[in-house]
Design a protein around this motif. Sequence first.
Motif, short mmCIF file in Angstrom:
data_model
loop_
_atom_site.label_atom_id
_atom_site.label_comp_id
_atom_site.label_asym_id
_atom_site.label_seq_id
_atom_site.Cartn_x
_atom_site.Cartn_y
_atom_site.Cartn_z
N LYS A 21 12.85 6.50 27.71
CA LYS A 21 12.42 7.63 28.52
C LYS A 21 11.23 8.32 27.85
O LYS A 21 11.11 8.33 26.63
CB LYS A 21 13.56 8.64 28.66
N SER A 22 10.39 8.91 28.66
CA SER A 22 9.24 9.65 28.11
C SER A 22 9.70 10.85 27.29
O SER A 22 8.97 11.36 26.45
CB SER A 22 8.31 10.09 29.23
N THR A 23 10.93 11.28 27.53
CA THR A 23 11.48 12.43 26.80
C THR A 23 12.15 12.06 25.49
O THR A 23 12.63 12.92 24.77
CB THR A 23 12.50 13.18 27.69
N THR A 24 12.20 10.74 25.19
CA THR A 24 12.82 10.29 23.95
C THR A 24 12.09 10.91 22.76
O THR A 24 10.86 10.89 22.72
CB THR A 24 12.80 8.75 23.85
N ASP A 25 12.85 11.44 21.81
CA ASP A 25 12.23 12.11 20.67
C ASP A 25 11.63 11.12 19.68
O ASP A 25 11.87 9.93 19.74
CB ASP A 25 13.24 13.02 19.96
N TYR A 26 10.80 11.65 18.81
CA TYR A 26 10.19 10.89 17.73
C TYR A 26 10.94 11.22 16.45
O TYR A 26 10.87 12.35 15.97
CB TYR A 26 8.72 11.26 17.57
N ASP A 27 11.68 10.26 15.91
CA ASP A 27 12.41 10.46 14.65
C ASP A 27 11.47 10.10 13.51
O ASP A 27 10.96 8.97 13.46
CB ASP A 27 13.65 9.56 14.59
N VAL A 28 11.23 11.07 12.63
CA VAL A 28 10.28 10.87 11.54
C VAL A 28 10.89 11.29 10.21
O VAL A 28 11.46 12.38 10.11
CB VAL A 28 8.98 11.66 11.81
N ILE A 29 10.75 10.42 9.22
CA ILE A 29 11.08 10.78 7.85
C ILE A 29 9.78 11.26 7.21
O ILE A 29 8.79 10.51 7.21
CB ILE A 29 11.65 9.58 7.06
N SER A 30 9.76 12.49 6.72
CA SER A 30 8.55 13.04 6.12
C SER A 30 8.92 14.14 5.12
O SER A 30 10.02 14.69 5.18
CB SER A 30 7.62 13.60 7.20
N ILE A 31 7.98 14.44 4.25
CA ILE A 31 8.21 15.46 3.23
C ILE A 31 8.48 16.82 3.86
O ILE A 31 9.32 17.58 3.41
CB ILE A 31 6.99 15.56 2.27
N SER A 32 7.74 17.13 4.93
CA SER A 32 7.95 18.40 5.63
C SER A 32 7.94 18.14 7.14
O SER A 32 7.44 17.11 7.59
CB SER A 32 6.86 19.41 5.25
#
Length: 95
Positions: A21-32
């Motif tokens: 879906k276009s509403t699917t979130d972006y899961d990101v591993i990041s420092i902040s």
Amino acid sequence: MKNLLIGSRALAYWNQELKIKSTTDYDVISISPIKGTEWHDPKCLDNYLIEQFASDSFTYINGHKIYVVSMKGLAIIKRSHLWRQLKFQKQNVIY
């Protein structure tokens, strides 16, 4: 540490036939936290170890370069769900 795209969006990057879906979130591993993503702290659950599975492929989200985790890295994350309770110390935040 590199910013890392994981989850459904990363899987869809490698498998163009996967419809999300276009509403699917972006899961990101990041420092902040990065605005527009669901943040996963690299200190939580040893997430920083996934950096070794970052591919050379990347995208930009709100001006931040985000490397797509390889299929092998995504499989390792998914497999970890077999022995860790879902949301166990996940500490993710949507920004």
